[in-house]
Structure formats: C-alpha cells, structure tokens
Design a protein around this motif. Structure first.
Motif, PDB file in Angstrom:
ATOM      1  N   UNK A  97      10.418  -0.411 -11.293  1.00 13.29           N
ATOM      2  CA  UNK A  97      11.379   0.627 -11.493  1.00 13.29           C
ATOM      3  C   UNK A  97      12.479   0.826  -9.578  1.00 13.29           C
ATOM      4  N   UNK A  98      13.713   0.546 -10.024  1.00 10.14           N
ATOM      5  CA  UNK A  98      14.646   0.685  -8.685  1.00 10.14           C
ATOM      6  C   UNK A  98      14.395   1.757  -8.424  1.00 10.14           C
ATOM      7  N   UNK A  99      14.654   1.979  -7.774  1.00 12.38           N
ATOM      8  CA  UNK A  99      14.249   3.498  -6.766  1.00 12.38           C
ATOM      9  C   UNK A  99      16.200   4.029  -6.661  1.00 12.38           C
ATOM     10  N   UNK A 100      16.221   5.514  -6.254  1.00 16.44           N
ATOM     11  CA  UNK A 100      16.912   5.801  -6.084  1.00 16.44           C
ATOM     12  C   UNK A 100      18.374   7.159  -7.006  1.00 16.44           C
ATOM     13  N   UNK A 101      18.367   8.254  -7.196  1.00 14.34           N
ATOM     14  CA  UNK A 101      18.853   8.774  -8.194  1.00 14.34           C
ATOM     15  C   UNK A 101      19.971   8.430  -8.072  1.00 14.34           C
ATOM     16  N   UNK A 102      20.691   8.870  -6.871  1.00 13.92           N
ATOM     17  CA  UNK A 102      22.145   8.787  -6.644  1.00 13.92           C
ATOM     18  C   UNK A 102      23.133   7.961  -6.554  1.00 13.92           C
ATOM     19  N   UNK A 103      23.674   7.778  -7.011  1.00 12.35           N
ATOM     20  CA  UNK A 103      25.173   7.006  -6.825  1.00 12.35           C
ATOM     21  C   UNK A 103      26.467   6.885  -6.606  1.00 12.35           C
ATOM     22  N   UNK A 104      27.016   5.837  -5.775  1.00 12.69           N
ATOM     23  CA  UNK A 104      28.290   6.071  -5.297  1.00 12.69           C
ATOM     24  C   UNK A 104      29.257   5.292  -5.871  1.00 12.69           C
ATOM     25  N   UNK A 139      20.472  -9.468  -8.079  1.00 13.99           N
ATOM     26  CA  UNK A 139      20.524  -8.320  -7.228  1.00 13.99           C
ATOM     27  C   UNK A 139      19.625  -8.312  -6.454  1.00 13.99           C
ATOM     28  N   UNK A 140      20.141  -7.615  -5.233  1.00 14.05           N
ATOM     29  CA  UNK A 140      19.013  -6.690  -4.476  1.00 14.05           C
ATOM     30  C   UNK A 140      18.367  -5.627  -4.803  1.00 14.05           C
ATOM     31  N   UNK A 141      17.265  -5.215  -4.268  1.00 14.90           N
ATOM     32  CA  UNK A 141      17.039  -3.588  -5.320  1.00 14.90           C
ATOM     33  C   UNK A 141      16.352  -3.143  -4.393  1.00 14.90           C
ATOM     34  N   UNK A 142      15.867  -2.083  -3.977  1.00 10.08           N
ATOM     35  CA  UNK A 142      14.757  -1.880  -3.875  1.00 10.08           C
ATOM     36  C   UNK A 142      13.876  -0.873  -4.767  1.00 10.08           C
ATOM     37  N   UNK A 143      12.766  -1.672  -4.870  1.00  2.00           N
ATOM     38  CA  UNK A 143      11.871  -1.010  -6.009  1.00  2.00           C
ATOM     39  C   UNK A 143      10.732  -0.788  -6.367  1.00  2.00           C
ATOM     40  N   UNK A 155      11.999  -4.300  -0.956  1.00  2.00           N
ATOM     41  CA  UNK A 155      13.142  -4.652  -1.252  1.00  2.00           C
ATOM     42  C   UNK A 155      12.297  -5.881  -2.205  1.00  2.00           C
ATOM     43  N   UNK A 156      13.595  -6.412  -3.082  1.00  2.00           N
ATOM     44  CA  UNK A 156      13.376  -7.504  -4.500  1.00  2.00           C
ATOM     45  C   UNK A 156      14.502  -8.013  -4.712  1.00  2.00           C
ATOM     46  N   UNK A 157      14.416  -9.492  -5.495  1.00  2.00           N
ATOM     47  CA  UNK A 157      15.690  -9.686  -5.952  1.00  2.00           C
ATOM     48  C   UNK A 157      15.333  -9.248  -7.635  1.00  2.00           C
ATOM     49  N   UNK A 158      15.794  -8.483  -8.386  1.00  2.00           N
ATOM     50  CA  UNK A 158      15.895  -8.044  -9.404  1.00  2.00           C
ATOM     51  C   UNK A 158      17.236  -8.546 -10.318  1.00  2.00           C
TER      52      UNK A 158
END
Length: 309
Positions: A59-66, A1-5, A15-18
């Motif tokens: 570490x995938x950043x971002x504490x919030x999610x919806x 998946x794509x994620x900001x790490x 941005x990276x693939x993890x």
C-alpha cells in the motif's frame, strides 16, 4: 517510481521502488509534487484500517496529493497534461497513495489548484480541510453560540477552529500550553481549554449551562458530550453516533468528510483569499516520511507536509 509504502499488514512506513501506475479509462495520472500526513495514514500502518477496508499490498501511503496532470486516460474530458490539481486518494481496495512520485485517480475526484495557491499548501489541504468543513457544517453553529472543539491543534481541528469562528461562533479549543495554545488563539479561538487539566471546570467557567455544540476529533467522546447543553449538537469524525449516547439529551451526528471537488475548490478559494490558513508545522522530503510518522505519534500541531518531487 519511489514511494513510501506499508509492505504488509501492520508494517511500518518505508521508502521503496514500486511500479509506476498508468491511467486507465476515466482516470488521470498526476505527477505528485506535495502531500501531507493524516491520522488515516497512521491507522493504516497500525493495521487498524484492515478491519474497515480491503488492502492490496504494498500500500502506498498518503491520502493527500497536489501536482500536475501527467497522463490522461480514455474518455477523460476537462483535464489536460500540465493542469495543476489536488485532491484525496480514495481507491478501493487500498493500494495507491500520495506518498509516491505518481498517483492515478478518477478524473471526477480532481480539484483544480487556483492561482495563488502553492502546491505545498494544496497538498496539505484536501483531507483535513474537507473533514473540518464537513464537521462544522454538521453542527451548523449560529453567531454567538458556544462551540467546543476537542482536538483543535491537529490538521482537522486547526481548520475547524477557523471555520467555526468565521460563522460567528464563540470557539473553545482544547490545546496544550505553549505552541498549541498559541496556534489556536492565532486561528481565532476565543478561549483555550488546557486539555491536560480540569476539562469540566474550565468549560463550566465559560459556559455554565454547557456549550451549544461540540466537535469530537480526539479524546473521550462521552466526557465531551457531558459538556453540552441539553438539546445541543455533537459531531464526530470517529464514528460516535446516537446509539452510543445513551440517555444524554444530545443530537449526535457521526460524519464522514465530503471530498467532492467542488467543496475542495471552495476551501482552496478561502485559502487564497486569506480567510483560511493551513498551518504547516514542518515539511519533509519523501525519504524523510518515516520520521514524519514518528513526529506525528510524538505529538505535533497543524499539518506535517511532504515534498514528493
């Protein structure tokens, strides 16, 4: 998946693939639609949080999610694929985050998104909203009491202004002239304190004997404590408690955000009812999140939201 790490201690967001995570027992996987940037995220990329929490990189950043429940682990009841949910990622060691296309969290940490609440707002509500509710509950202002909120234009402060005003407090909010001042006035601040000018003189002109309570979200905590009337209350989300207050006659209350799902759902209901606003200044695509960090550092008001998928 794509994620900001953050790839290593002190590494900038990228941005990276993890690997895509899978839900284990008692967990659910959420396909993330929205998130938002918080001060916690900037502390992670600076390396500061390594002194407080173990990290497992990347570490995938971002504490919030919806988003929507996508996968349900063994033993989970009450949630099914497709359910709209939101919350805050609280994994230990620090590894998962909301700035990815999927996130796995304990089912017990999930709040439901009520009808009428869009996912962008839900993704910006969790951590800031819960922190604001916790700190206002800590000072427990009575109607007519003066409350000074230091750091009122940020994500936490902008919600705290509204919650304190809703209790009938006379809210003094720090802000810079211009956009910040307009924001806190619109959200219910009775007085705006120019944080770049004479803080003591401005507060004294409104509350000559000192304010009854203060919320510390930014700036010098001790200068703020000196503006409180004897016996008044001081609440900080930045770890300032009675041991640091010296001889000041102030009830100092260090607090941590209460992230229980029931509290998040109460906040969401307040937003749907129009009694609380989550002021989103700008929305970024996932690939644009590194720019969001730069904009946050340069100074922003309200929340910086992220569209993940």
């Amino acid at each position: 998946m794509r994620a900001i790490i953050s790839a290593e201690l002190g590494a900038a967001a990228k941005l990276a693939d993890v690997p895509t995570p899978s839900a284990g027992p008692g967990e659910v996987r959420v396909k993330v639609a929205a998130s938002s940037l918080n001060g916690f995220d900037t502390a992670v990329i600076s390396g500061y949080m390594a002194t407080l929490l173990e990290h497992r990189f990347p570490v995938v950043l971002g504490r919030d999610f919806a988003g929507a429940v996508d996968q349900v682990g063994d033993g989970v009841t009450g949630f099914a694929a497709g359910d709209a949910v939101f919350g805050v990622v609280l994994d230990h060691p620090l590894h998962a985050g909301g700035f990815g296309e999927y996130v796995v969290v304990p089912s017990a940490s999930l709040a439901r998104v009520p009808g009428g609440l869009d996912l962008t707002t839900a993704g910006a509500l969790g951590l800031a909203g819960a922190a604001a509710a916790t700190v206002v509950d800590a000072i427990a202002p009575s109607p007519g009491e003066t409350v000074l909120i230091m750091g009122a234009t940020g994500g936490v402060g902008s919600v705290a202004v509204q919650l304190a005003a809703a209790r009938g407090a006379v809210v003094l909010a720090t802000a810079e002239p211009g956009e910040g001042t307009r924001l806190v006035r619109r959200l219910g601040a009775h007085y705006v304190i120019d944080r770049g000018s004479d803080l003591i003189g401005q507060v004294a002109a409104i509350a000559p004997g000192g304010v009854k309570a203060a919320v510390h979200l930014a700036g010098d905590p001790f200068a703020l404590a000196d503006l409180i009337a004897p016996g008044g209350r001081f609440a900080s989300l930045l770890g300032i408690g009675p041991d640091q207050m010296g001889v000041r006659d102030v009830v100092a209350l260090p607090v941590n955000a209460d992230l229980a799902p029931a509290g998040l759902e109460r906040l969401a209901a307040e937003v749907v009812a129009g009694r609380v606003e989550v002021p989103v200044q700008r929305i970024y695509r996932l690939a644009e999140v590194p720019q969001a960090f730069a904009d946050f550092a340069a100074g922003s008001v309200g929340k910086l939201a992220v569209h993940v998928g």
